[in-house]
Design a protein around this motif. Structure first.
Motif, PDB file in Angstrom:
ATOM      1  N   LYS A 210       0.819  -1.218   0.000  1.00 27.96           N
ATOM      2  CA  LYS A 210       0.000   0.000   0.000  1.00 27.96           C
ATOM      3  C   LYS A 210       0.854   1.271   0.000  1.00 27.96           C
ATOM      4  CE  LYS A 210      -3.828  -2.315   2.438  1.00 27.96           C
ATOM      5  NZ  LYS A 210      -4.517  -2.461   3.722  1.00 27.96           N
ATOM      6  N   ASP A 213      -0.300   4.015  -2.369  1.00 34.92           N
ATOM      7  CA  ASP A 213      -1.572   4.554  -1.858  1.00 34.92           C
ATOM      8  C   ASP A 213      -1.314   5.462  -0.658  1.00 34.92           C
ATOM      9  OD1 ASP A 213      -2.823   3.000  -3.691  1.00 34.92           O
ATOM     10  OD2 ASP A 213      -3.992   1.814  -2.249  1.00 34.92           O
ATOM     11  N   ARG A 336     -10.344  -0.574  -0.943  1.00 33.46           N
ATOM     12  CA  ARG A 336      -9.521   0.641  -0.956  1.00 33.46           C
ATOM     13  C   ARG A 336     -10.449   1.839  -1.001  1.00 33.46           C
ATOM     14  NH1 ARG A 336      -3.777  -1.229  -2.607  1.00 33.46           N
ATOM     15  NH2 ARG A 336      -3.882  -3.142  -1.446  1.00 33.46           N
TER      16      ARG A 336
END
Ligand code: NAP
Ligand code: ZN
Length: 351
Positions: A210, A213, A336
């Motif tokens: 991640k 992100d 997400r």
């Protein structure tokens, strides 16, 4: 008022359509049509009775956004058509010291939660936002500022306030160094809000998956919690760590990451903690704390802050009949970062 929602009937039954009644309006009640409801990990814990106090049938959902359709005769602040929101609580005693200072979540008599909680007047169990309509007393209704996109605002009502409240309690602002353990629904809001408040933010995640992100959400770095070398290098580098992990886990590896007087605040409901090693606590005057959601005034402050700063959750919109699959995906951290149910996917209730 007849309405329809999705309910679990037992620990093992999936959520399924459920018809029920919302109460007649009391003088201080607001009735709303629910447009969107976020899916919190607590909804899953409660549907499965993970905490041992679920009453069935349970209609989960406490990240609720909609429009006012009717108001009781004493309601002053809302009118039909207003964009409104409801979070994790729908009532409290209103007279204790905590309620009087706007910390209704800490009510001495216990707050009334949005679902699976006895109504203070009738004793009937409350039902949450996985439904078409809701009736709530005026004091627990929030105003959604015009600038907020209604289809993305719902997760602010739990994921948002649960992470905003500790950020405000521990005075996070420019110059603060904040760590966030677990990049899920709460975690991604913690990153956006801490960064919006001007802090330097690091995500502590189980893997590097991640990382991109985390950066695009506003974090400056991602630390892999199993990378011992990186964890050692990061010692004494945070003022506040918000732990959002939803399962039992060892806090000890995180304590040395706090600077002197730093606080690790646990917001995940994970049951008994493993034994804590006291030396890092003593020597660094570090603290381990907990924090439940936030008060109504603080929730309104959060909504206004998000409108001003254009802070919005990352949402995946689903239909109501996809909820059981969404729960499974949430357990795998395959979202997400927050499912939001579009309530127009529910059939209209027969009146
Ligand atoms: P979520 O969306 O599922 O996110 C949890 C994150 O924790 C995951 O994205 C994952 O991040 C990490 N994680 C998941 N399983 C893990 C495991 N087995 N070991 C280590 N890390 C794991 O959940 P959420 O909706 O944010 O809720 C988080 C917790 O907060 C839940 O327990 C919920 O009940 C609780 N909660 C508390 C309050 C309160 O008032 N205190 C309010 C709302 C929710 P990585 O993949 O990055 O590791
Ligand atoms: Zn929640």
């Amino acid at each position: 008022m007849k309405t329809i929602g999705y309910a679990a009937q037992s620990t093992v039954s999936p959520l399924a359509p459920f018809s029920f009644e919302r109460r007649d309006l009391r003088p201080n009640d607001v009735a709303m049509e629910i447009l969107y409801c976020g899916v919190c990990h607590s909804d899953l814990h409660m549907s499965h009775n993970d905490w041992g106090w679920t009453t069935y049938p349970i209609v989960p959902g406490h990240e609720i956004v909609g429009r006012v359709i009717e108001v009781g005769r004493e309601v002053k602040r809302f009118k039909v058509g207003d964009a409104v929101a409801v979070g994790c609580m729908v009532d409290s005693c209103q007279v204790c010291d905590q309620c009087r200072k706007g910390e209704e979540q800490l009510c001495r008599q216990g707050m009334t939660m949005t679902y699976s909680s006895p109504d203070r007047v009738t004793g009937e169990m409350t039902h949450g936002g996985y439904s078409k309509h809701l009736v709530v007393r005026e004091e627990f209704v929030l105003r959604v500022p015009d600038a907020l996109d209604l289809s993305r605002a719902a997760p602010l009502l739990c994921a948002g306030i649960t992470t905003y409240s500790p950020l405000r309690t521990w005075n996070v602002g420019p110059g603060s160094r904040v760590g966030v353990i677990g990049l899920g629904g709460l975690g991604h809001m913690a990153v956006k809000l801490a960064s919006g408040l001007g802090a330097a933010v690091t995500v502590l995640s189980r893997s590097a998956d991640k990382e991109a992100d985390a950066r695009s959400l506003g974090a400056d770095a991602l630390l892999i919690s199993t990378d011992l070398e990186a964890m050692t290098k990061a010692q004494s580098s945070f003022d506040l760590i918000i732990d959002t992990v939803p399962v039992k886990h060892d806090l000890n590896p995180y304590l040395p990451l706090l600077d002197i007087d730093g606080t690790l605040v646990v917001v995940g409901q994970v049951g008994p903690l493993d034994e804590l090693i006291t030396f890092p606590l003593l020597l660094g005057r570090r603290r381990v704390a907990g924090s439940p959601i936030g008060g109504i005034a603080e929730t309104q402050e959060l909504l206004d802050f998000c409108a001003r700063k254009n802070v919005l959750p990352e949402c995946e919109m689903i239909h109501m009949d996809e909820i059981n699959d969404a729960f499974k995906r949430m357990v795998r951290s395959d979202v997400r970062y927050r499912f939001v149910i579009d309530m127009s996917s529910l059939p209209k209730a027969r009146s």
